[in-house]
Scaffold this motif. Structure first.
Motif, PDB file in Angstrom:
ATOM      1  N   ASP A 131      72.206  13.516  52.296  1.00  0.00           N
ATOM      2  CA  ASP A 131      71.207  12.791  51.512  1.00  0.00           C
ATOM      3  C   ASP A 131      71.187  13.436  50.126  1.00  0.00           C
ATOM      4  O   ASP A 131      70.747  14.577  49.959  1.00  0.00           O
ATOM      5  CB  ASP A 131      69.835  12.890  52.177  1.00  0.00           C
ATOM      6  N   LEU A 132      71.672  12.713  49.118  1.00  0.00           N
ATOM      7  CA  LEU A 132      71.803  13.276  47.772  1.00  0.00           C
ATOM      8  C   LEU A 132      70.444  13.637  47.181  1.00  0.00           C
ATOM      9  O   LEU A 132      70.344  14.569  46.371  1.00  0.00           O
ATOM     10  CB  LEU A 132      72.536  12.289  46.841  1.00  0.00           C
ATOM     11  N   SER A 133      69.390  12.935  47.584  1.00  0.00           N
ATOM     12  CA  SER A 133      68.064  13.226  47.016  1.00  0.00           C
ATOM     13  C   SER A 133      67.623  14.651  47.378  1.00  0.00           C
ATOM     14  O   SER A 133      66.938  15.313  46.587  1.00  0.00           O
ATOM     15  CB  SER A 133      67.045  12.204  47.515  1.00  0.00           C
ATOM     16  N   ILE A 134      68.055  15.133  48.562  1.00  0.00           N
ATOM     17  CA  ILE A 134      67.700  16.501  48.970  1.00  0.00           C
ATOM     18  C   ILE A 134      68.437  17.513  48.097  1.00  0.00           C
ATOM     19  O   ILE A 134      67.863  18.506  47.632  1.00  0.00           O
ATOM     20  CB  ILE A 134      68.030  16.711  50.462  1.00  0.00           C
ATOM     21  N   VAL A 135      69.756  17.261  47.862  1.00  0.00           N
ATOM     22  CA  VAL A 135      70.553  18.167  47.028  1.00  0.00           C
ATOM     23  C   VAL A 135      69.965  18.252  45.627  1.00  0.00           C
ATOM     24  O   VAL A 135      69.817  19.341  45.052  1.00  0.00           O
ATOM     25  CB  VAL A 135      72.018  17.687  46.981  1.00  0.00           C
ATOM     26  N   VAL A 136      69.590  17.106  45.086  1.00  0.00           N
ATOM     27  CA  VAL A 136      69.040  17.083  43.723  1.00  0.00           C
ATOM     28  C   VAL A 136      67.700  17.806  43.681  1.00  0.00           C
ATOM     29  O   VAL A 136      67.409  18.586  42.767  1.00  0.00           O
ATOM     30  CB  VAL A 136      68.914  15.637  43.219  1.00  0.00           C
ATOM     31  N   GLY A 137      66.849  17.572  44.709  1.00  0.00           N
ATOM     32  CA  GLY A 137      65.533  18.212  44.728  1.00  0.00           C
ATOM     33  C   GLY A 137      65.637  19.730  44.783  1.00  0.00           C
ATOM     34  O   GLY A 137      64.887  20.444  44.098  1.00  0.00           O
ATOM     35  N   GLN A 138      66.567  20.231  45.608  1.00  0.00           N
ATOM     36  CA  GLN A 138      66.743  21.688  45.707  1.00  0.00           C
ATOM     37  C   GLN A 138      67.214  22.277  44.381  1.00  0.00           C
ATOM     38  O   GLN A 138      66.781  23.360  43.978  1.00  0.00           O
ATOM     39  CB  GLN A 138      67.750  22.000  46.818  1.00  0.00           C
ATOM     40  N   THR A 139      68.102  21.572  43.692  1.00  0.00           N
ATOM     41  CA  THR A 139      68.619  22.069  42.410  1.00  0.00           C
ATOM     42  C   THR A 139      67.522  22.088  41.355  1.00  0.00           C
ATOM     43  O   THR A 139      67.440  23.014  40.530  1.00  0.00           O
ATOM     44  CB  THR A 139      69.790  21.194  41.939  1.00  0.00           C
ATOM     45  N   ILE A 140      66.647  21.099  41.382  1.00  0.00           N
ATOM     46  CA  ILE A 140      65.564  21.035  40.385  1.00  0.00           C
ATOM     47  C   ILE A 140      64.668  22.262  40.519  1.00  0.00           C
ATOM     48  O   ILE A 140      64.224  22.848  39.520  1.00  0.00           O
ATOM     49  CB  ILE A 140      64.757  19.733  40.547  1.00  0.00           C
ATOM     50  N   ASN A 141      64.423  22.677  41.750  1.00  0.00           N
ATOM     51  CA  ASN A 141      63.535  23.821  41.971  1.00  0.00           C
ATOM     52  C   ASN A 141      64.069  25.087  41.318  1.00  0.00           C
ATOM     53  O   ASN A 141      63.293  25.947  40.873  1.00  0.00           O
ATOM     54  CB  ASN A 141      63.340  24.034  43.478  1.00  0.00           C
ATOM     55  N   SER A 142      65.427  25.220  41.261  1.00  0.00           N
ATOM     56  CA  SER A 142      65.998  26.433  40.668  1.00  0.00           C
ATOM     57  C   SER A 142      65.861  26.458  39.149  1.00  0.00           C
ATOM     58  O   SER A 142      66.120  27.483  38.513  1.00  0.00           O
ATOM     59  CB  SER A 142      67.471  26.563  41.060  1.00  0.00           C
ATOM     60  N   PHE A 143      65.480  25.308  38.539  1.00  0.00           N
ATOM     61  CA  PHE A 143      65.352  25.228  37.075  1.00  0.00           C
ATOM     62  C   PHE A 143      63.885  25.189  36.639  1.00  0.00           C
ATOM     63  O   PHE A 143      63.604  24.924  35.472  1.00  0.00           O
ATOM     64  CB  PHE A 143      66.074  23.976  36.545  1.00  0.00           C
ATOM     65  N   ARG A 144      62.951  25.444  37.578  1.00  0.00           N
ATOM     66  CA  ARG A 144      61.532  25.295  37.241  1.00  0.00           C
ATOM     67  C   ARG A 144      61.124  26.222  36.101  1.00  0.00           C
ATOM     68  O   ARG A 144      60.375  25.831  35.200  1.00  0.00           O
ATOM     69  CB  ARG A 144      60.681  25.569  38.490  1.00  0.00           C
TER      70      ARG A 144
END
Length: 677
Positions: A514-527
């Motif tokens: 599920d690409l939405s999960i991959v994108v969500g996890q990556t966003i957290n690392s840029f908070r």
């Protein structure tokens, strides 16, 4: 061959008197009203023979006189007026008595330079044309013709006036018009045909001379023929002699140049220059004779030069015929007819050697002699083109024979090529081995780059911890050193990945995700970075199932998100969305900022390319977007960019989607609808 040659010469010699004799016979059939001592009588018995020409003895006076002045001069009677006699600076008078039932009219075939008085009254002061029929009343009529001053070249010729009924003269005018239109049509057809031939074969330069000559004849015929078609149709008042002395010398020049081009290598360079000198002198004296009409010798010199040019052109054609130049005999035949009809015949009439009559009434000899001459030239042109086509066919046959022998030559060369191919194969194998060694070398270089960089970062960590106690100033440089080392590490990683991608040595461990999960996890690392720049982040997502390598796809998301944060304006907006419309998964990330112009968008995915904004940021390697695009392409997807400068920049990743059932099956998840209650 000698008999045939001398027979051809004999035929050419006989053509000249034969054509003159035929025209003389036509002339002798023309009815005429002959004046005696300046008096002519016309009744029904005279007119029963049809349309007649008025000739004979007229009263002649020297100079240009009007009717009132003639009484003070004594007339004289020369020899009977001949057709085409030159009467410049002369006045003629005749008394005609008409006694017919049907009204008669007078028509002048060529009224150039002439003033007409009928019973003392000037007729047509603006000038007489060949379409003006002058009515002759019954009874006695005094006719006076006054010719302007001239030098006898070429003005003014006396063309005997015609007497006839209105119907007879109108029929004659219609014949003149039909003849002129026929000539114009002939010249136009020839011009079009020559131009078409030239467009097919531009190397034939003589076609240009023929085209120019035909254009001159067209213009001459339009304005200066007997009917003067354009002057009549468009009511133009153009003097025929003006057109004559503008275009007649040019026609003579083009006649000669055309002959020289069709019959090459006959004249020496010196002879060619001499004849051109004659032509130049002819044109000069011709124009001078029209301007300075009172100088009689100019006309004599011009006519002498004209005869010399005619002779030179005939000599050129005769030499070509003697040397068996292709087409020379045909053109010489047309030239003899042209010279006989338009020069010798008229001179014979002018000097009383031949009878004057109908030769120039129904069909203008000069006009049709020119057409005969051009017709022979066109025959030669067709013959030359037929010869070229024949040569082309022969060349085609030769090529076919060569093609038949070519197979044998090919077999022989094939063996040589095979031997060369074996040598090339060996050389290629050596190059392949060298290329493999290069790849191994580059891989080792990348590996050796990463190792010391990792050690350097470890030492910097310890150094930073120790210096915090008492060396605040030194510690300020440590983050920068770390940044540079991280940059070198990222660059080496990306270069290493590029080399492996280009060698197809990167294994993609694709799974249903599920690409939405991959994108969500990556966003957290840029908070932290997003909060530091006070960026407004908007993230919308829906389940988006696709077959991907999570690690590599995470690299793509990190690269795109890193660029969005890096180039977003302080306090700007970043909008991220993940969705699955239909058969595709769409991941887009948009940020406000300076953007990317249209020219830079064309190169944004090229290796090492950094746009004008990226150049200002030292943390960019210029490889991130190139790597991201390569990774997406290996997922059978597409990465695109759309940017409006100073507004919004959007990167979009499009991937093939899978259905949710395949995703759940691979993850061993039981759908809710299948659970037992």
């Amino acid at each position: 061959m000698k008999k045939k040659y001398w027979g051809g010469i004999l035929v050419l010699i006989l053509l000249c008197p034969l054509s003159i004799w035929i025209l003389a016979q036509i002339n002798s059939n023309m009815p005429a009203v002959i004046a005696h001592q300046g008096v002519a009588y016309v009744d029904d018995s005279v007119m029963s023979q049809g349309l007649s020409m008025l000739g004979g003895q007229w009263e002649q006076f020297n100079g240009v006189q009007d009717p009132q002045e003639l009484e003070s001069f004594q007339p004289f009677y020369g020899k009977p007026l001949q057709y085409a006699g030159r009467l410049a600076d002369t006045t003629l008078r005749i008394s005609i008595t008409i006694d017919t039932k049907e009204p008669l009219y007078l028509l002048f075939p060529l009224p150039d330079g002439m003033d007409l008085y009928l019973n003392g009254v000037e007729m047509y002061p603006e000038g007489i044309t060949t379409q003006d029929m002058i009515p002759l009343p019954n009874g006695q009529t005094e006719l006076i013709l006054s010719y302007e001053e001239g030098n006898n070249y070429p003005r003014w010729d006396f063309h005997g006036p015609l007497i006839g009924t209105g119907a007879q003269l109108e029929r004659l005018i219609r014949i003149w018009m039909a003849m002129d239109l026929f000539a114009i049509g002939f010249y136009l057809c020839l011009l079009i045909h020559v131009i078409v031939l030239y467009l097919q074969k531009r190397s034939e330069k003589y076609l240009l001379s023929i085209s120019a000559m035909t254009i001159c004849l067209l213009i001459h015929n339009f304005f200066s023929s007997r009917f003067s078609s354009l002057s009549y149709i468009f009511n133009l008042d153009i003097s025929r002699p003006i057109i004559s002395y503008l275009f007649l010398p040019l026609e003579r020049l083009l006649y000669f140049e055309t002959c020289c081009q069709l019959i090459p290598n006959i004249l020496s360079r010196k002879a060619h220059k001499s004849i051109r000198f004659l032509l130049t002198g002819y044109i000069f004296f011709y124009v001078a004779a029209q301007i300075f009409v009172s100088f009689k010798f100019l006309g004599v010199v011009t006519e002498a030069l004209s005869m010399m040019i005619f002779g030179a052109q005939g000599w050129l054609l005769f030499q070509g015929f003697g040397n068996k130049v292709r087409g020379a005999g045909t053109i010489l035949t047309g030239y003899i007819l042209y010279f006989s009809i338009s020069i010798i015949f008229f001179q014979g009439i002018r000097y009383g050697i031949l009878p004057f009559g109908s030769a120039d009434i129904f069909a203008h000899p000069r006009q049709y002699s020119v057409m005969i001459y051009l017709l022979t030239i066109s025959i030669v042109i067709h013959d030359l083109f037929a010869l070229k086509f024949k040569e082309a066919e022969e060349l085609t046959v030769t090529l076919k024979q060569f093609n038949n022998n070519l197979e044998t030559m090919v077999d022989e060369k094939t063996q040589e090529i095979q031997t060369s191919n074996e040598k090339l194969t060996i050389a290629y194998q050596k190059l392949t081995d060298m290329d493999k060694k290069k790849v191994i070398l580059l891989a080792n270089v990348f590996h050796n780059l990463r190792s010391p960089i990792s050690v350097l970062i470890g030492f910097l960590d310890m150094m930073e911890a120790a210096l915090k106690k008492d060396a605040d100033k030194a510690a300020e440089f440590i983050p920068r050193m770390r940044q540079k080392c991280e940059y070198l590490g990222r660059l080496s990683e990306e270069l290493f990945l590029i080399s492996r991608l280009e060698d197809d040595k990167v294994d993609f461990n694709k799974k249903s995700e599920d690409l939405s999960i991959v994108v969500g996890q990556t966003i957290n690392s840029f908070r932290n970075a997003i909060d530091n720049m006070k960026i407004n982040l908007t993230y919308t997502s829906k389940p988006a199932f696709c077959h991907i390598d999570v690690f590599r796809m995470q690299q793509v998301v990190e690269n795109l998100l890193d660029n969005a944060v890096r180039y977003c304006n302080h306090g700007g907006d970043i909008t991220i969305s993940v969705s699955q419309p239909g058969q595709h998964v769409i991941f887009s990330i948009a940020n406000t900022g300076k953007g990317i112009n249209e020219e830079e968008q064309k190169h944004i995915f090229e290796r090492y390319y950094m746009n004008r904004i990226a150049n200002q940021n030292q943390g960019s390697t210029g490889l991130g977007l190139y790597l991201s695009n390569e990774i997406v392409l290996r997922h059978q997807g597409a990465l695109t960019v759309k940017s409006v400068p100073n507004e919004l920049t959007t990167f979009t990743v499009t991937l093939p989607a899978i259905n949710s059932q395949a995703y759940l099956s691979e993850k061993h998840i039981i759908p809710p609808s299948s659970c037992m209650h």
